[in-house]
Scaffold this motif. Sequence first.
Motif, mmCIF file in Angstrom:
data_model
loop_
_atom_site.group_PDB
_atom_site.id
_atom_site.type_symbol
_atom_site.label_atom_id
_atom_site.label_comp_id
_atom_site.label_asym_id
_atom_site.label_seq_id
_atom_site.Cartn_x
_atom_site.Cartn_y
_atom_site.Cartn_z
ATOM 1 N N ASP A 25 -2.275 -9.595 -3.950
ATOM 2 C CA ASP A 25 -2.947 -8.577 -3.535
ATOM 3 C C ASP A 25 -2.404 -7.161 -3.884
ATOM 4 O O ASP A 25 -0.940 -7.202 -4.037
ATOM 5 C CB ASP A 25 -3.841 -8.616 -2.150
ATOM 6 N N ILE A 26 -2.931 -6.195 -4.042
ATOM 7 C CA ILE A 26 -2.498 -4.805 -4.210
ATOM 8 C C ILE A 26 -1.240 -4.377 -3.453
ATOM 9 O O ILE A 26 -0.291 -3.806 -3.990
ATOM 10 C CB ILE A 26 -3.651 -3.693 -4.452
ATOM 11 N N ARG A 27 -1.419 -4.786 -2.149
ATOM 12 C CA ARG A 27 -0.376 -4.048 -1.210
ATOM 13 C C ARG A 27 0.916 -4.965 -1.470
ATOM 14 O O ARG A 27 1.756 -4.232 -1.631
ATOM 15 C CB ARG A 27 -0.777 -4.296 0.169
ATOM 16 N N ARG A 28 0.760 -6.176 -1.914
ATOM 17 C CA ARG A 28 1.990 -7.280 -1.959
ATOM 18 C C ARG A 28 2.818 -6.640 -3.282
ATOM 19 O O ARG A 28 3.689 -6.677 -3.472
ATOM 20 C CB ARG A 28 1.562 -8.353 -2.008
ATOM 21 N N THR A 29 1.695 -6.478 -4.316
ATOM 22 C CA THR A 29 2.236 -6.140 -5.685
ATOM 23 C C THR A 29 2.953 -4.673 -5.421
ATOM 24 O O THR A 29 3.935 -4.522 -6.001
ATOM 25 C CB THR A 29 1.140 -5.878 -6.704
ATOM 26 N N ILE A 78 4.570 -3.375 -2.843
ATOM 27 C CA ILE A 78 5.511 -3.937 -2.075
ATOM 28 C C ILE A 78 6.624 -4.674 -2.941
ATOM 29 O O ILE A 78 7.839 -4.013 -3.027
ATOM 30 C CB ILE A 78 5.360 -4.693 -0.835
ATOM 31 N N ASN A 79 6.202 -5.372 -3.735
ATOM 32 C CA ASN A 79 7.140 -5.990 -4.679
ATOM 33 C C ASN A 79 7.751 -4.914 -5.665
ATOM 34 O O ASN A 79 8.905 -5.006 -6.014
ATOM 35 C CB ASN A 79 6.496 -7.170 -5.520
ATOM 36 N N ASP A 80 6.928 -4.092 -6.061
ATOM 37 C CA ASP A 80 7.317 -3.068 -7.263
ATOM 38 C C ASP A 80 8.523 -2.302 -6.726
ATOM 39 O O ASP A 80 9.354 -1.699 -7.190
ATOM 40 C CB ASP A 80 6.194 -2.470 -7.795
ATOM 41 N N LEU A 81 8.364 -1.939 -5.389
ATOM 42 C CA LEU A 81 8.969 -0.765 -4.711
ATOM 43 C C LEU A 81 10.495 -1.213 -4.341
ATOM 44 O O LEU A 81 11.405 -0.890 -4.638
ATOM 45 C CB LEU A 81 8.351 -0.441 -3.251
ATOM 46 N N LYS A 118 13.888 -8.133 8.089
ATOM 47 C CA LYS A 118 12.973 -9.369 7.719
ATOM 48 C C LYS A 118 13.467 -9.616 6.338
ATOM 49 O O LYS A 118 13.767 -10.982 5.973
ATOM 50 C CB LYS A 118 11.694 -9.199 7.962
ATOM 51 N N ILE A 119 13.718 -8.710 5.586
ATOM 52 C CA ILE A 119 13.632 -8.675 4.080
ATOM 53 C C ILE A 119 15.157 -9.469 3.798
ATOM 54 O O ILE A 119 15.492 -10.492 3.186
ATOM 55 C CB ILE A 119 13.680 -7.610 3.371
ATOM 56 N N ASN A 120 16.158 -8.748 4.665
ATOM 57 C CA ASN A 120 17.549 -9.192 4.533
ATOM 58 C C ASN A 120 17.653 -10.845 5.208
ATOM 59 O O ASN A 120 18.503 -11.606 4.546
ATOM 60 C CB ASN A 120 18.476 -8.403 5.687
#
Length: 149
Positions: A2-6, A8-11, A137-139
Amino acid sequence: MDIRRTVINDLLVQLFSDVLQIEEYALKNGVLSDLSITEVHTIEAIGMYNERTMSEVAQRLKITVGTLTTAISKLIKKEYVERKRTEEDRRVVLVKLTKKGKLAFRLHEKFHEDMVNTSIDGLSEMEEKMLISSLNKINNFFKEKYELK
């Protein structure tokens, strides 16, 4: 996705890339123009105040002692690091930063301090806590996924 995940991924992808590029730019255009990012991170792993064994530094950088030896030799030639063997066991090699190495350490530390301060400038305490939680969380994902320590 979805757009939010896209978004976040791009960022995330852009952020990882930008931090490395900005560090490289700051090095090449500053007083530390004779150092590479890898060399700065080696200086950082040695630390400001203590002598460290080659094994300790290699472990911190997650590289072999052989790879570190090459890097340390370059840093010695550039006068950022000193190397010596211990009297107790001549096989043990200690490294420490020279005055020039400590300056490089401080300048790199200041770069990171400025980056963090700029990142959180204007955030509320709650927003800072949320940012910390998200970055944790990412780490943790990367550490678990790729078995990093």
